[in-house]
Structures are given as C-alpha cells and as structure tokens.
Design an enzyme around this catalytic site. Structure first.
Site, PDB file in Angstrom:
ATOM      1  N   ASP A   1      14.946 118.583   6.912  1.00 23.92           N
ATOM      2  CA  ASP A   1      15.102 118.668   8.363  1.00 23.92           C
ATOM      3  C   ASP A   1      14.493 119.966   8.898  1.00 23.92           C
ATOM      4  O   ASP A   1      14.824 121.058   8.451  1.00 23.92           O
ATOM      5  CB  ASP A   1      16.596 118.602   8.711  1.00 23.92           C
ATOM      6  CG  ASP A   1      16.818 118.469  10.195  1.00 23.92           C
ATOM      7  OD1 ASP A   1      16.620 117.365  10.719  1.00 23.92           O
ATOM      8  OD2 ASP A   1      17.154 119.484  10.844  1.00 23.92           O
ATOM      9  N   ARG A   2      13.591 119.820   9.843  1.00 23.72           N
ATOM     10  CA  ARG A   2      12.859 120.950  10.382  1.00 23.72           C
ATOM     11  C   ARG A   2      13.768 121.889  11.179  1.00 23.72           C
ATOM     12  O   ARG A   2      13.674 123.112  11.070  1.00 23.72           O
ATOM     13  CB  ARG A   2      11.701 120.468  11.271  1.00 23.72           C
ATOM     14  CG  ARG A   2      10.521 119.880  10.537  1.00 23.72           C
ATOM     15  CD  ARG A   2      10.824 118.568   9.803  1.00 23.72           C
ATOM     16  NE  ARG A   2      11.343 117.498  10.634  1.00 23.72           N
ATOM     17  CZ  ARG A   2      11.960 116.415  10.178  1.00 23.72           C
ATOM     18  NH1 ARG A   2      12.161 116.241   8.877  1.00 23.72           N
ATOM     19  NH2 ARG A   2      12.403 115.484  10.992  1.00 23.72           N
TER      20      ARG A   2
ATOM     21  N   CYS B   1       5.876 114.956  15.521  1.00 27.59           N
ATOM     22  CA  CYS B   1       7.203 115.588  15.422  1.00 27.59           C
ATOM     23  C   CYS B   1       7.059 116.980  16.007  1.00 27.59           C
ATOM     24  O   CYS B   1       6.269 117.790  15.505  1.00 27.59           O
ATOM     25  CB  CYS B   1       7.659 115.683  13.961  1.00 27.59           C
ATOM     26  SG  CYS B   1       9.173 116.679  13.744  1.00 27.59           S
ATOM     27  N   ASN B   2       7.812 117.253  17.074  1.00 23.46           N
ATOM     28  CA  ASN B   2       7.690 118.547  17.750  1.00 23.46           C
ATOM     29  C   ASN B   2       8.100 119.707  16.861  1.00 23.46           C
ATOM     30  O   ASN B   2       7.377 120.694  16.741  1.00 23.46           O
ATOM     31  CB  ASN B   2       8.547 118.546  19.018  1.00 23.46           C
ATOM     32  CG  ASN B   2       7.988 117.639  20.086  1.00 23.46           C
ATOM     33  OD1 ASN B   2       7.192 118.069  20.901  1.00 23.46           O
ATOM     34  ND2 ASN B   2       8.375 116.374  20.092  1.00 23.46           N
TER      35      ASN B   2
ATOM     36  N   ALA C   1       8.253 120.010  13.728  1.00 23.31           N
ATOM     37  CA  ALA C   1       7.323 120.251  12.622  1.00 23.31           C
ATOM     38  C   ALA C   1       6.176 121.161  13.043  1.00 23.31           C
ATOM     39  O   ALA C   1       5.564 121.827  12.194  1.00 23.31           O
ATOM     40  CB  ALA C   1       6.776 118.927  12.085  1.00 23.31           C
TER      41      ALA C   1
ATOM     42  N   THR D   1      14.968 119.702  20.097  1.00 20.35           N
ATOM     43  CA  THR D   1      15.978 120.231  19.189  1.00 20.35           C
ATOM     44  C   THR D   1      16.204 121.694  19.533  1.00 20.35           C
ATOM     45  O   THR D   1      15.335 122.347  20.131  1.00 20.35           O
ATOM     46  CB  THR D   1      15.511 120.142  17.723  1.00 20.35           C
ATOM     47  OG1 THR D   1      14.331 120.931  17.563  1.00 20.35           O
ATOM     48  CG2 THR D   1      15.208 118.698  17.325  1.00 20.35           C
TER      49      THR D   1
ATOM     50  N   LYS E   1      18.356 108.942  15.860  1.00 15.45           N
ATOM     51  CA  LYS E   1      18.091 108.908  14.415  1.00 15.45           C
ATOM     52  C   LYS E   1      19.046 107.957  13.706  1.00 15.45           C
ATOM     53  O   LYS E   1      18.695 107.366  12.677  1.00 15.45           O
ATOM     54  CB  LYS E   1      18.202 110.315  13.811  1.00 15.45           C
ATOM     55  CG  LYS E   1      17.024 111.223  14.147  1.00 15.45           C
ATOM     56  CD  LYS E   1      17.134 112.552  13.412  1.00 15.45           C
ATOM     57  CE  LYS E   1      16.069 113.558  13.839  1.00 15.45           C
ATOM     58  NZ  LYS E   1      14.704 113.168  13.486  1.00 15.45           N
TER      59      LYS E   1
ATOM     60  N   CYS F   1      11.014 116.115  21.735  1.00 14.98           N
ATOM     61  CA  CYS F   1      11.450 115.680  20.411  1.00 14.98           C
ATOM     62  C   CYS F   1      11.116 114.203  20.395  1.00 14.98           C
ATOM     63  O   CYS F   1      11.434 113.492  21.351  1.00 14.98           O
ATOM     64  CB  CYS F   1      12.940 115.898  20.213  1.00 14.98           C
ATOM     65  SG  CYS F   1      13.567 115.151  18.692  1.00 14.98           S
TER      66      CYS F   1
END
Lengths: 245, 245
Positions: free
Chosen positions: A52-53, A87-88, A90, A130, A169, A199
């Site tokens: 998980d980033r 994916c933001n 990331a 996030t 998710k 996100c």
C-alpha cells in the site's frame, strides 16, 4: 501482421485493481475508433500485491518501489512503448522507477494540473485523495506551478475521503458515494471551482453523486495523455483526429 | 516481495477492447477481497489489431491465429500461469494456440455449458453471438454434450444481433440495447429458459434491458473459472472461501 509495429501502451496497475479496469475502460471509450483494429494495443500489468502506497508514505510500511520497478520492467521487456500508472499515490514513488526503465513513464499529476489551468485559469481547486497524496503536496506543487489556487480539505473531511476510498476498494461504491457527498458539498460552499478526484477509486464513487462544480478525474486526463502519446508515435493513425470527449 | 510466487492470471484480450476492460472489471468484482493485496495478479495483453475472428471464419479473411499465438506467448513469457480469452469467436481458433504454449488456455464455451447444465438440467437455451460463433456450432456442441436443448435464432434476428455487436464496438451501447430488445422478447416467447450472451460485447448491452429469462454471460463464467484456477494454485489464499456472486 502489418500492424506489428503499432505502439503498445503500458499500464502499470493493480493499485487498486478496480481502478485499473476503470482506467482501461476510459482509455477505450476515449479512443475515436469504430472498429477493434483502430484501437491501440495495450499491455496491462495489474499487481495488487504491491504494498500500500499510502501506508508506506505515512507509516513507513513496506516500500512499493521494488514492485513498481518489477512491473515497469515487465512492461518494457514485453514491448510497452511508454508506461501510464493509474494510481495517484504511486506517483510519489515514480522517480526511482523512471531511473530503471528506458521508456517514458507519464506524469498524471502534472497532466491534470495542466488540463485544469487550460480550463480554469487562476481557479480554486480542491484535492481529494489519500492522506498520503494530500500531505505529500505533489498536487499542490503542480497546482502552484500552473497558477492554480488550493481550497483546503479539513481533517474531518479527509477522514471521510479516506473511508470512501477504502469502501471502493472493498467493492461498496454506493457507501463510498454516501461518505463523499457532504465533503463535496462543503468544498463547493467554500468556493471550490473544481474538485480533483486525486485517487483512482474516487471517480468510481463520484459517478453516483451530483457535483455542482467541475469534478476532474486525473485518470481520464491520463487516458487522454496516453492517446496523445500514441498519436505522436503514429502520426498517420486514425487517432490523429480530434479525440472523443 | 513475499508474494512474488502468487499466480498470475493471463488475459488475452482486445477482441474487442471494451469487452476486455469489462472482463477484468468482472474478475475484480467476483474476487472476495477487501483490500488490494488480496486480489490475484493479472497480465492483460490487449491486441485489437488481431484480425476480425468472424470475418476470418465466414469470409476467409486474414487469420487471427498468428496474433493469438503471439499474444499467448507474450503472456506466457511474462509469467502468466494460465490464459483466459474473453472472446467467444476466438475460441474457434484456440487449438493451434494451445499447441504453442505450455500454460493452460481455459475454455469459456465448455465452462458456460457446464454452468448452465448445473443450473437448468434439460433446459432450453438460446445462443446470441456473432454469425461465426453461431454457425460454427461450438456452443451447440457444448450444449448437447451437457444435455441442454437449443432454441434457434432466426436469420432476421441474427442480423439484429450482429448489428448490436457492431454498435457496442463503436461505443453505442444504448443503440445496441434497442436492437437486441425484440430478439430477446421473441426468444422468450419461443420458450427459451436461458439466453447466452455468446459475444463479449452483448452483456454490455443486455445490462440496459429487462430480461425475463436467465441471461448468462460467458465472460462472467470465465471470470469465475479464473478464480477457481487461482484457488487451485494457491490453496491457502483468501480466495479459498466462497466466491462473491
């Protein structure tokens, strides 16, 4: 096959997997094609096992970098001409990935800020994402570079946004929309001209809400950037025409 | 990464690309996971440049086999443990593909007939698909092997079905639903207990229609078969529990 040399869009996904499916759907819908053979080729590596980033950034959890590099190399080795990462969070970790591959890795954050600046000069933008994406300031920096103003998201609102992301998710998009609704209303009351769903899970929930101000989906912007890149690599393709919006 | 050895689902797609995005979405939704890291890894090769399968079968057009073999090899070389092909008509050409790779290539047609037989013993099934899929008899043979009866689709109805498939490929799902509606009504009047959407484009349109009889989507069945295969390869994974339906 005569089209063997046509470009291959590399998609480094799985963060999360629903967002990856949604991103590829948006890419297909944005392509001005009327038959299969007019669509560009794509290679999608969906690796939900990448740590998980947000946890890595906020709490020093396992690093996503080895998994991101592994995925980028797989895509490059299998023929991807460039790589998009829908994916933001990331994007906080893409610099070391770029150092390990020879193909370009697109920047969804900067592409979004550029698109917003073109549409809303000096406008007030609120970022949903996030906690890691928000605190990192990557969007804020990109906004400032493009002359955009930021509308703050309060701490209690951030908790609702984080809960909405977790709900998507877990497959509960309607619950996510419920959580998000009061946040969007409050941001609009505080003067946001545009709200960035920063996100990849959030646009899936926002589809179920009425949003008065402009809701900008960075993954849709990224899909457009992929098609722009394909056009630059194949100037004689059908994609040279105006993109479907 | 401790999960490096987890299985990789290979998806040979792009036929068409919207159906591939939809298939991956179904796979994600069918996975009983509540966090990214519980989802299986997937590698998707989406090659819309593969020559049209129906044209090849009906009119002797360019063969899709070289493109299918190229795609299957890419997936195998990049680590796919097995391959799913979310395109019904492509199943006419999978035997030569199976000969060229060492990993299993799942059979969506047989999986669908098996699922129908479990739910509706001796039931009457109508098949919607491309003219090539229908004329080839691959579904009819699979149905007969499983003790299912077939309800014929008339020639004028087949034309509407083919037009609906083309409409989805061109991005007009609502037009496709309009074309399909009278066909579904007629098949139900003629006694069909179940209607198989035997072209990956058709379920996208059928979502917009009220269907009285059971509408079976082979790509959803294929998604379930992928998860079964992942569970057989990783008996201790979270996927060992009952699948979400």
């Amino acid at each position: 096959m005569s089209e063997r040399a046509s470009p291959v869009i590399g998609i480094l996904g799985g963060m999360g997997p629903a967002a990856t499916a949604d991103f590829y759907r948006k890419l297909v819908l944005a392509t001005p094609a009327v038959r299969d053979q007019e669509h560009p080729r794509a290679l999608i590596w969906s690796d939900p096992s990448i740590p998980d980033r947000a946890s890595a950034y906020l709490h020093g959890g396992a690093s996503p970098i080895p998994g991101l590099i592994d995925g980028a190399r797989r895509l490059e080795d299998s023929g991807a001409d460039f790589i998009a990462v829908p994916c933001n969070t990331a994007h906080l970790y893409l610099e070391p990935v770029r150092e390990q591959v020879d193909v370009p890795v697109l920047d969804m954050i900067d592409a979004t800020a550029r698109a917003l600046a073109l549409r809303h000069e000096r406008s007030r933008v609120a970022l949903l994402g996030t906690a890691a994406t928000v605190r990192s300031g990557i969007y804020r920096t990109a906004f400032e570079c493009r002359g955009l103003l930021s509308v703050e998201v309060h701490a209690a609102e951030q908790q609702l946004v984080s809960a909405a992301i977790a709900a998507v998710k877990a497959g509960d998009v309607l619950r996510a929309a419920e959580l998000l609704a009061p946040v969007l209303e409050a941001l609009e009351r505080r003067g946001a001209d545009a709200i960035v769903g920063g996100c990849t899970e959030l646009p899936l929930a926002a589809e179920h809400l009425m949003v008065g101000s402009t809701f900008v989906d960075p993954s849709t912007v990224l899909a457009g950037a992929c098609l722009d890149r394909v056009r630059s690599l194949t100037p004689d393709s059908v994609l040279k025409g105006p993109l479907a919006s």
